[in-house]
Write a protein that holds these residues in place. Structure first.
Motif, PDB file in Angstrom:
ATOM      1  N   SER A   1      10.629  -0.422   0.746  1.00 21.47           N
ATOM      2  CA  SER A   1      10.996   0.979   0.563  1.00 21.47           C
ATOM      3  C   SER A   1      12.375   1.198   1.151  1.00 21.47           C
TER       4      SER A   1
ATOM      5  N   GLY B   1       9.132   8.967   3.273  1.00 24.46           N
ATOM      6  CA  GLY B   1       8.948   8.617   1.873  1.00 24.46           C
ATOM      7  C   GLY B   1       7.833   7.609   1.677  1.00 24.46           C
ATOM      8  N   ARG B   2       7.753   6.629   2.571  1.00 24.50           N
ATOM      9  CA  ARG B   2       6.701   5.613   2.456  1.00 24.50           C
ATOM     10  C   ARG B   2       5.324   6.222   2.711  1.00 24.50           C
TER      11      ARG B   2
ATOM     12  N   VAL C   1       4.429   9.425   2.283  1.00 19.83           N
ATOM     13  CA  VAL C   1       4.058  10.417   1.276  1.00 19.83           C
ATOM     14  C   VAL C   1       3.905   9.793  -0.105  1.00 19.83           C
ATOM     15  N   HIS C   2       4.823   8.904  -0.458  1.00 21.79           N
ATOM     16  CA  HIS C   2       4.855   8.359  -1.820  1.00 21.79           C
ATOM     17  C   HIS C   2       4.332   6.932  -1.920  1.00 21.79           C
TER      18      HIS C   2
ATOM     19  N   SER D   1       8.903   3.085  -2.464  1.00 19.23           N
ATOM     20  CA  SER D   1       9.607   4.340  -2.724  1.00 19.23           C
ATOM     21  C   SER D   1      11.066   4.246  -2.295  1.00 19.23           C
TER      22      SER D   1
ATOM     23  N   ILE E   1      13.812   7.162  -1.310  1.00 21.46           N
ATOM     24  CA  ILE E   1      13.893   8.596  -1.077  1.00 21.46           C
ATOM     25  C   ILE E   1      15.222   8.954  -0.428  1.00 21.46           C
TER      26      ILE E   1
ATOM     27  N   GLN F   1      15.866  14.958  -0.474  1.00 21.57           N
ATOM     28  CA  GLN F   1      14.656  15.140  -1.278  1.00 21.57           C
ATOM     29  C   GLN F   1      13.412  15.387  -0.428  1.00 21.57           C
TER      30      GLN F   1
ATOM     31  N   GLU G   1       0.248  14.706   5.598  1.00 21.58           N
ATOM     32  CA  GLU G   1       0.946  13.567   4.982  1.00 21.58           C
ATOM     33  C   GLU G   1       1.858  12.883   5.983  1.00 21.58           C
TER      34      GLU G   1
END
Length: 419
Positions: free
Chosen positions: A278, A305-306, A308-309, A313, A315, A319, A416
């Motif tokens: 990521s 980002g890791r 949540v997504h 990912s 990010i 964002q 999250e």
């Protein structure tokens, strides 16, 4: 006495290669010199790659490269698909390619790929190639020992820059130039980390984990250098940090496209034992003084980002939205407590609670439009109405109270972060 002309010719080639390799070792040559010597002596195309197929040195003409590509042995990013080449030989058009591991003291260092474009590779030549792989292992070991020291020095220096303790900006810029870096310009900081879940599945030994991280860092340095040789790219203990320049004529959008190209090239087709990763991307750092904050932004982006997504990912800090603010809360326990207070039993780490939280998020996203939410989750309308009633019995009038709905939406995002 050997009478087979082909065998005699193979022995003569092997002898010529042995002489050339001896000179290379004595003169302190490199992989390029070995590739050229093997190619000239045996008449083959030769390429040395990392263990996952990233080219390190080669003696290949354009026709040979095209032959490998036609045989689907090169991915779109240029990575040689070494995992598809058989040590016993793989057909390439009318010819053959084979691969040999470059190993020293049990450590897998590189790959040697040889291509005979017009026939099969003679058995005697295979022995010569294995000898070349041994010599290559000696050179790679020497180079990597030197490179490890240099990379640690570079990494320590860049870490000091991010901590604001590297000295005056003029000194930092001049010192960076000694590494071939251009730091005194607008850049985006990119932090990339191997995904823990992907590593856990492979259950590596500590030495394997270290080798993967080294290979990962080398890929970032190599790919970044093809974009701009003055890009700084270093490995820290768990992450690789790269400073991608921002062209004033294209701005952040152009720089993000460059970041995307670099990431795509590093990722390749994920063959050859490549581990998923990521990445987080900072805002534009206009100068050296902005680098510490940009580094923190990229770290937060990749971490959140890791979570949540999921793995893989990429990010940008911009964002992150609400997660950006939540990440500033230093105490994760406080976020957990807030989520528990607002969501009650829905904050539990159970499949049932997670299922209801998913429905709750869909309802919030659709402004509690029951019909639209039912379609989004493939539920019957009456099933969704039942769920809305159940959620309101737990949470209160979330469908009609905008303040409660805001608290619930923030609590879901907080979960999250701390999950």
């Amino acid at each position: 006495m050997i009478s087979d002309p082909e065998a005699v010719a193979a022995l003569e080639r092997a002898d010529a290669l042995h002489t050339a390799l001896t000179h290379i070792v004595l003169e302190g040559g490199d992989l390029d010199a070995i590739a050229e010597a093997v190619g000239d002596a045996l008449g083959y195309g030769v390429v040395f790659t990392s263990t996952d197929g990233r080219e390190r040195a080669a003696h290949l003409d354009q026709a040979q490269r095209e032959a490998l590509a036609r045989a689907d042995l090169v991915d779109p990013t240029g990575r040689v698909r070494v995992e598809r080449i058989d040590p016993a030989g793989t057909a390439v058009g009318q010819g053959e390619a084979l691969v040999r591991r470059v190993v020293a003291a049990g450590v897998d260092l590189a790959r040697l790929v040889a291509l005979q474009p017009d026939g099969t590779i003679h058995a005697s030549d295979v022995h010569a190639l294995e000898r070349a792989a041994i010599v290559a292992a000696l050179l790679v070991t020497r180079v990597e020992a030197i490179t490890a020291v240099e990379n640690k020095y570079r990494g320590d220096f860049l870490r000091d820059v991010f901590l604001g303790r590297a000295g005056e900006e003029e000194y930092v810029a001049e010192h960076a130039q000694a590494f071939g870096w251009h730091l005194d310009r607008p850049v985006m900081v990119v932090v990339a980390v191997l995904d823990p879940d992907a590593i856990a599945v492979l259950a590596p030994e500590p030495d394997d984990r270290r080798a993967w991280h080294d290979r990962f860092a080398h890929a970032w340095r190599q790919v970044s250098a093809t974009v701009d040789e003055t890009i700084a790219s270093v490995a820290f203990s768990r992450e690789v940090v790269t400073l991608v320049p921002v062209d004033p004529s294209t701005g952040p959008e152009g720089a993000q496209l460059t970041v995307d190209r670099i990431i795509a090239a590093v990722r390749g087709d994920r063959g050859g034992g490549r581990v998923a990763f990521s990445a987080g991307v900072s805002r534009v750092a206009e100068g050296l003084g902005d680098l510490p904050e940009a580094f923190r932004q990229a770290q937060r982006a990749v971490e959140i980002g890791r979570r949540v997504h999921g793995g893989g990912s990429v990010i940008r800090f911009d964002q992150l939205g609400l997660h950006r603010l939540l990440a500033l809360v230093p105490d994760g326990a406080e976020l957990s407590a807030f989520a528990a207070d607002v969501l009650g039993p829905l904050a539990a780490r159970t499949p049932e609670a997670a299922d209801l939280r998913e429905t709750l998020q869909v309802l919030i996203d659709t402004n509690f439009n029951v019909a639209e939410a039912a379609r989004a989750q493939f539920f019957h309308y009456n099933t969704m109405r039942y769920r809305v009633g159940k959620l309101q019995r737990i949470l209160g009038p979330v469908a009609t109270d905008p303040h409660l709905r805001l608290d619930v939406a923030v609590a879901l995002r907080a979960l999250e972060i701390v999950d």
